[in-house]
Design an enzyme around this catalytic site. Structure first.
Site, PDB file in Angstrom:
ATOM      1  N   GLU A 191      12.128 113.343  94.961  1.00  0.00           N
ATOM      2  CA  GLU A 191      11.380 113.595  96.202  1.00  0.00           C
ATOM      3  C   GLU A 191      11.687 114.972  96.787  1.00  0.00           C
ATOM      4  OE1 GLU A 191      14.140 112.057  95.931  1.00  0.00           O
ATOM      5  OE2 GLU A 191      15.349 112.166  97.753  1.00  0.00           O
ATOM      6  N   CYS A 199      18.972 107.928  93.070  1.00  0.00           N
ATOM      7  CA  CYS A 199      20.340 108.311  93.428  1.00  0.00           C
ATOM      8  C   CYS A 199      21.106 107.136  94.040  1.00  0.00           C
ATOM      9  CB  CYS A 199      20.323 109.547  94.311  1.00  0.00           C
ATOM     10  SG  CYS A 199      21.873 110.457  94.202  1.00  0.00           S
ATOM     11  N   ARG A 203      25.534 114.910  94.332  1.00  0.00           N
ATOM     12  CA  ARG A 203      26.613 113.894  94.214  1.00  0.00           C
ATOM     13  C   ARG A 203      26.078 112.673  93.465  1.00  0.00           C
ATOM     14  NH1 ARG A 203      28.498 111.996  99.243  1.00  0.00           N
ATOM     15  NH2 ARG A 203      30.370 111.362  98.156  1.00  0.00           N
ATOM     16  N   HIS A 242      16.967 113.319  92.480  1.00  0.00           N
ATOM     17  CA  HIS A 242      16.083 113.135  93.645  1.00  0.00           C
ATOM     18  C   HIS A 242      14.685 113.661  93.335  1.00  0.00           C
ATOM     19  CE1 HIS A 242      19.009 112.119  96.870  1.00  0.00           C
ATOM     20  NE2 HIS A 242      19.850 112.669  96.017  1.00  0.00           N
TER      21      HIS A 242
END
Ligand code: GLN
Length: 194
Positions: A171, A78, A134, A169
Site C-alpha cells: 500500500e 506485514c 521491520r 507493504h
C-alpha cells in the site's frame, strides 16, 4: 465489491486509497458487526502485538476466524501477515492462526530495518516495488500454501485458498496490482461463501 480494512491501528488510509483505485469500495472496519457487510478484508501493517490485543478486546479474533471459515478472503500485510500465521517463531501462541505458515518477526535485523526492492510476484507482477519495514519473514509453509514471492531465497508472499499475505507493504507505492489480485480473489470467492 466492498472490501474492508481493519482499522484498529496501522496503515489503513493507504490501503483504502489503493482499493478505490482498483474499483473496490473500501470500508474502514472498527466494529465486528461491520464484517457482515463486506466481501473481503485487509489486515494492515502496524504493530502485531498491539493490533492483536485490540482484536481480542473487540472480539475480532473469533469473528475473523468465522469470516475465513465462510470462505471470505483475508489479506494480511506485514503485521497483518503475523496475525494470520499459525506459528510465530519463539512464541507458543498465535493470533488468528489461520495460515499454515511459520513466521519470524522483525526478520531483517536492525541494519536493514527498512528497505525497498523489486520482486517477482507469481500471478501479480514481474517488477513489483516492495517496501519492507521491520518486516517478518515466512520461515516455512505447510499444507495448501503456495509461495507467491521470494526475496534472497526467503518467502515474502504466499497464498492459501482464500488467504493472502505479504511481508512487505503493497500500500506504500502507487502500484495497485497486489490489491487488484486480492480483488480478483474476492470476486472468485464471492459465489462460494458458505
Ligand atoms: N515489526 C512489526 C511486528 O512485528 C511489523 C512491522 C510492520 O507492520 N511494518 O508486528
Amino acid at each position: 465489491m466492498k472490501i474492508g480494512v481493519l482499522a484498529l491501528q496501522g496503515a489503513v488510509a493507504e490501503h483504502m486509497k489503493l482499493l478505490e483505485k482498483v474499483g473496490a469500495e473500501p470500508v474502514a472496519i472498527k466494529k465486528v458487526e461491520q464484517l457482515n457487510d463486506i466481501d473481503g478484508i485487509i489486515l494492515p501493517g502496524g504493530e502485531s502485538t498491539t493490533i492483536g490485543k485490540l482484536m481480542k478486546k473487540y472480539g475480532f479474533d473469533t469473528a475473523l476466524q468465522e469470516f475465513s471459515a465462510q470462505n471470505k478472503p483475508i489479506f494480511g500485510t506485514c503485521a497483518g501477515l503475523i496475525l494470520l500465521a499459525g506459528e510465530i517463531a519463539g512464541q507458543d501462541w498465535n493470533h488468528l492462526g489461520l495460515m499454515n505458515i511459520t513466521v519470524q518477526r522483525n526478520a531483517f535485523g536492525r541494519q536493514r530495518e527498512s528497505f525497498e526492492t523489486d520482486l517477482i510476484i507469481d500471478g501479480v507482477a514481474e517488477d513489483f516495488r516492495a517496501v519492507f519495514i521491520r518486516a517478518p519473514l515466512i520461515l516455512g509453509i505447510g499444507e495448501n500454501v503456495k509461495v507467491l514471492s521470494e526475496y534472497n531465497g526467503e518467502i515474502v508472499s504466499a497464498r492459501q485458498g482464500n488467504l493472502l499475505c505479504s511481508s512487505f507493504h503493497p500500500e506504500l507505492t502507487d502500484d495497485a496490482r497486489m490489491h487488484d489480485y486480492f480483488l480478483q480473489m474476492v470476486i472468485e470467492y464471492r459465489g462460494q461463501t458458505v
